[in-house]
Design a protein around this motif. Structure first.
Motif: not given
Length: 227
Positions: A215-217, A223-224, A103-104, A159-160
């Motif tokens: 957006p890169e962040l 990806l992480r 989750v992001v 992963p969060l």
């Protein structure tokens, strides 16, 4: 719904309230093209069908579950939610734990947000805030959606990453910035504690619309989670 890439698990991008798939254009441009990523328009948004209102997060989650199954997108998914889209993502993850790989949450609302905020508002301020919230063109019942997420329980142990903006967008007239800045900071930190080992990242220099401004962040966080 539109998807691209072939490397899974599928990343599902959930826009904020009244936002459509275009909210993710910069993220899609920045992300490696081989990663499987899907965007879509919820009911009452963009080219999707209309639906009776008011709607709640539960109906959004049920729609998304059906959509992913119909599109033959195999779970588990990485769910990425911006703003109120984070509420939809939290409910989906809590109700479908086996189908979620990560989750992001980007500038996500907190399910206790309204209750905490309203303790510091006058009755008239609460009335005005609720009137404005009810006028969203998507027809989402914001307060019922908060209740549904609180009732749903814990997120799966996946992963969060929580991404929080650092540029203040301001508060409505009469709201004490010191009080509400403190509450918001506490809520964002609390979201990162929804899962053991959750991570909070500050989007330096960005306002609320991190997917467009940084957006890169967002891609780095995805990806992480995928790694």
């Amino acid at each position: 719904m539109a998807c691209r890439g072939s490397q899974g698990p599928t990343v599902v991008l959930e826009a904020g309230l009244t936002g459509d798939h275009r909210a993710w254009d910069e993220v899609l441009r920045t992300a490696p093209p081989e990663i499987r990523m899907c965007v879509y328009d919820r009911a009452n948004i963009g080219s999707s069908d209309s639906a009776p209102t008011p709607r709640s997060a539960q109906e959004v989650v049920d729609d998304l579950s059906s959509l992913l199954a119909t599109a033959n997108e195999e779970p588990p998914y990485v769910l990425v939610g911006h703003s109120f889209g984070g509420i939809f993502v939290q409910l989906y993850a809590a109700q479908h734990p086996a189908d979620v790989a990560g989750v992001v949450l980007i500038e996500s609302n907190h399910p206790d947000e309204a209750r905490q905020f309203e303790r510091h508002l006058t009755r008239r301020q609460i009335e005005l805030d609720r009137e404005m919230a009810a006028e969203n063109s998507e027809g989402i019942d914001i307060y019922e959606s908060y209740h549904e997420v609180r009732k749903a329980g814990s997120l799966p142990d996946v992963p969060l990453i929580v991404i929080t903006a650092t540029r203040d967008e301001g508060w409505p007239p009469g709201w004490d910035p010191k009080v509400f800045d403190r509450l918001r900071a506490s809520q964002q930190a609390d979201l990162a504690r929804l899962v053991p080992g959750g991570i909070q990242i500050l989007a330096k220099g960005s306002g609320h619309f991190v997917p467009e401004e940084r957006p890169e962040l967002v891609v780095k966080a995805i990806l992480r989670v995928l790694s």
